[in-house]
Design a protein around this motif. Structure first.
Motif, PDB file in Angstrom:
ATOM      1  N   ASP A 128       0.836  -1.209   0.000  1.00 28.36           N
ATOM      2  CA  ASP A 128       0.000   0.000   0.000  1.00 28.36           C
ATOM      3  C   ASP A 128       0.866   1.253   0.000  1.00 28.36           C
ATOM      4  O   ASP A 128       0.567   2.232  -0.699  1.00 28.36           O
ATOM      5  CB  ASP A 128      -0.922   0.008   1.217  1.00 28.36           C
ATOM      6  CG  ASP A 128      -2.138  -0.895   1.042  1.00 28.36           C
ATOM      7  OD1 ASP A 128      -2.333  -1.404  -0.082  1.00 28.36           O
ATOM      8  OD2 ASP A 128      -2.880  -1.099   2.019  1.00 28.36           O
ATOM      9  N   LYS A 129       1.921   1.233   0.798  1.00 23.13           N
ATOM     10  CA  LYS A 129       2.846   2.369   0.830  1.00 23.13           C
ATOM     11  C   LYS A 129       3.463   2.588  -0.551  1.00 23.13           C
ATOM     12  O   LYS A 129       3.557   3.731  -1.035  1.00 23.13           O
ATOM     13  CB  LYS A 129       3.952   2.088   1.850  1.00 23.13           C
ATOM     14  CG  LYS A 129       5.072   3.120   1.898  1.00 23.13           C
ATOM     15  CD  LYS A 129       4.651   4.362   2.627  1.00 23.13           C
ATOM     16  CE  LYS A 129       5.837   5.303   2.820  1.00 23.13           C
ATOM     17  NZ  LYS A 129       5.463   6.532   3.538  1.00 23.13           N
ATOM     18  N   ALA A 130       3.860   1.491  -1.198  1.00 25.64           N
ATOM     19  CA  ALA A 130       4.523   1.590  -2.502  1.00 25.64           C
ATOM     20  C   ALA A 130       3.603   2.159  -3.561  1.00 25.64           C
ATOM     21  O   ALA A 130       4.002   3.049  -4.337  1.00 25.64           O
ATOM     22  CB  ALA A 130       5.036   0.217  -2.928  1.00 25.64           C
ATOM     23  N   GLN A 131       2.366   1.675  -3.627  1.00 24.18           N
ATOM     24  CA  GLN A 131       1.500   2.086  -4.732  1.00 24.18           C
ATOM     25  C   GLN A 131       1.064   3.541  -4.613  1.00 24.18           C
ATOM     26  O   GLN A 131       0.578   4.124  -5.583  1.00 24.18           O
ATOM     27  CB  GLN A 131       0.280   1.173  -4.829  1.00 24.18           C
ATOM     28  CG  GLN A 131      -0.772   1.379  -3.774  1.00 24.18           C
ATOM     29  CD  GLN A 131      -2.022   0.557  -4.048  1.00 24.18           C
ATOM     30  OE1 GLN A 131      -2.143  -0.084  -5.090  1.00 24.18           O
ATOM     31  NE2 GLN A 131      -2.948   0.577  -3.115  1.00 24.18           N
ATOM     32  N   ASN A 132       1.242   4.139  -3.446  1.00 25.14           N
ATOM     33  CA  ASN A 132       0.872   5.548  -3.261  1.00 25.14           C
ATOM     34  C   ASN A 132       2.066   6.491  -3.353  1.00 25.14           C
ATOM     35  O   ASN A 132       1.928   7.694  -3.108  1.00 25.14           O
ATOM     36  CB  ASN A 132       0.172   5.725  -1.900  1.00 25.14           C
ATOM     37  CG  ASN A 132      -1.200   5.080  -1.882  1.00 25.14           C
ATOM     38  OD1 ASN A 132      -2.021   5.339  -2.756  1.00 25.14           O
ATOM     39  ND2 ASN A 132      -1.454   4.230  -0.890  1.00 25.14           N
ATOM     40  N   LEU A 133       3.234   5.941  -3.719  1.00 25.03           N
ATOM     41  CA  LEU A 133       4.425   6.784  -3.825  1.00 25.03           C
ATOM     42  C   LEU A 133       4.300   7.767  -4.981  1.00 25.03           C
ATOM     43  O   LEU A 133       3.757   7.445  -6.033  1.00 25.03           O
ATOM     44  CB  LEU A 133       5.667   5.919  -4.031  1.00 25.03           C
ATOM     45  CG  LEU A 133       6.116   5.051  -2.853  1.00 25.03           C
ATOM     46  CD1 LEU A 133       7.308   4.192  -3.268  1.00 25.03           C
ATOM     47  CD2 LEU A 133       6.481   5.906  -1.653  1.00 25.03           C
ATOM     48  N   LYS A 134       4.848   8.959  -4.789  1.00 23.36           N
ATOM     49  CA  LYS A 134       4.935   9.961  -5.847  1.00 23.36           C
ATOM     50  C   LYS A 134       6.387  10.024  -6.302  1.00 23.36           C
ATOM     51  O   LYS A 134       7.252  10.507  -5.575  1.00 23.36           O
ATOM     52  CB  LYS A 134       4.466  11.329  -5.348  1.00 23.36           C
ATOM     53  CG  LYS A 134       3.037  11.345  -4.827  1.00 23.36           C
ATOM     54  CD  LYS A 134       2.039  10.994  -5.927  1.00 23.36           C
ATOM     55  CE  LYS A 134       0.608  11.075  -5.402  1.00 23.36           C
ATOM     56  NZ  LYS A 134      -0.381  10.646  -6.424  1.00 23.36           N
TER      57      LYS A 134
END
Length: 367
Positions: free
Chosen positions: A327-333
């Motif tokens: 989840d953290k990864a897929q929301n990275l900018k």
């Protein structure tokens, strides 16, 4: 007496941009510069770098390519070798010239003279092909001489004293006489030719260096192939780690997909994880030959650094850690990364599984 001016004045028309929409990239960098025009702005060093990159695009033609820089290069700029003997074997010379005009006969005569003199003195074997490469190409006169080898040799002889003899080395004048003249007489002048700038650009476009030099972005990504039903050997590590996380979460022993019986949510999560892994694998393959080496790996590093604290944090079980990290990864900018425009959220989740596959991320304490 006042004399009225007869000069007619007119207001300067301001160019209209009403038919275009400004973009952030346009406002930041201005209109794009055509690759051929950009080449004209290079200095001699950048031009040699570009030619070195281009020669690498010629595939299996060469065993290795080397760029020679600095004084004492003996007229060898970029050398491409077809065997391990290098300058004493079969090789091609790419003579780089970056002038404000097209390459003329006088420029070529000096370089041909260097090739003749240093090969005569056994500094290297004569190249089997010798290319003049210049961003503005060669002049019509030089082009005609390169197409007529007898006239090329005659022109060299005529220009030798004035253009060549005192410029081959800084230590002596090289006279066209004796054994050296006999060597020149027998030399194969058909090796000398010119490479067309547009053809060079067309071939350079196939290298992983083109986009970084000239921009334009990556092409559209192809669709990802359907997920294979069976687990491929190269998936062994990350899938084993997922099975351990599922076992930690459910209390059941899960070692293969057959063990998901009665656990539909875990089966769905496993399938989504594999889809994400293959999505990121497709991105890796897609950019492999279109970007410089290490570009995709740098994206993996960015993701790894971003999720490391989350992965190291306290979680109720292995599955909770997987979910938190992905989840953290897929929301990275990652807007600053060159692959950002071609990267989807699913790729970022898949990179987490790639990192697990490479033993850079673990989901359970006993992994």
């Amino acid at each position: 007496m006042n004399v009225r001016s007869k000069v007619e004045l007119a207001d300067i028309a301001i160019p209209s941009t009403a038919d275009t929409m400004p973009t952030a990239a346009l406002m930041l960098s201005g209109p794009p510069i055509e690759p051929l025009t950009r080449l004209m702005t290079y200095d001699s060093g950048k031009w040699e770098e570009f030619i070195n990159e281009w020669v690498t695009s010629l595939g299996t033609t060469y065993k290795s390519v080397q760029r020679f820089t600095g004084a004492g290069d003996k007229g060898v700029d970029v050398a491409a070798f077809t065997d391990s003997k290098q300058l004493l074997g079969v090789w091609h010379n790419y003579q780089c010239k970056h002038y404000s005009k097209s390459l003329g006969p006088a420029d070529a005569y000096l370089e041909i003279g260097k090739c003749l003199w240093f090969s005569f003195n056994e500094e290297f074997d004569p190249p089997s092909r010798y290319f003049f490469v210049a961003p503005r190409g060669v002049s019509t006169k030089l082009g005609l001489l390169l197409a007529n080898k007898s006239k090329l040799k005659a022109g060299l002889y005529k220009a030798w004293e004035k253009t060549v003899s005192t410029k081959i080395t800084s230590t002596r004048s090289v006279e066209l006489e004796g054994d050296f003249k006999a060597y020149v007489e027998a030399f194969d002048f058909t090796i000398f030719e010119a490479a067309a700038p547009l053809k060079i650009l067309e071939q350079h476009r196939k290298t992983p260096y083109f986009i970084q030099r000239f921009g334009g972005g990556l092409p559209a990504r192809p669709k990802v192939n359907d997920l294979p039903e069976t687990i491929d050997p190269h998936e062994a590590v990350y899938t084993k780690k997922l099975f351990a996380a599922y076992s930690d979460h459910s209390g059941a022993s899960i070692q293969t997909p057959k063990d998901f019986t009665g656990l539909p949510k875990l089966r769905k999560h496993f399938n989504r994880s594999r889809e994400a892994f293959y999505h990121s694998e497709s991105l890796r393959v897609f950019v492999r030959d279109k970007t410089e080496p290490g570009t995709y790996e740098s994206l993996q590093d960015e993701v790894c650094d971003a999720v490391a604290d989350t992965c190291d944090g306290d979680h109720s079980d292995g599955l909770a850690r997987v979910v938190a990290v992905t989840d953290k990864a897929q929301n990275l900018k990652l807007d600053a990364h060159p692959l950002s425009p071609s990267t989807f959220p699913r790729d970022l989740k898949g990179i987490c599984h790639q990192l697990a596959n490479d033993d850079r991320l673990d989901w359970s304490d006993d992994d």
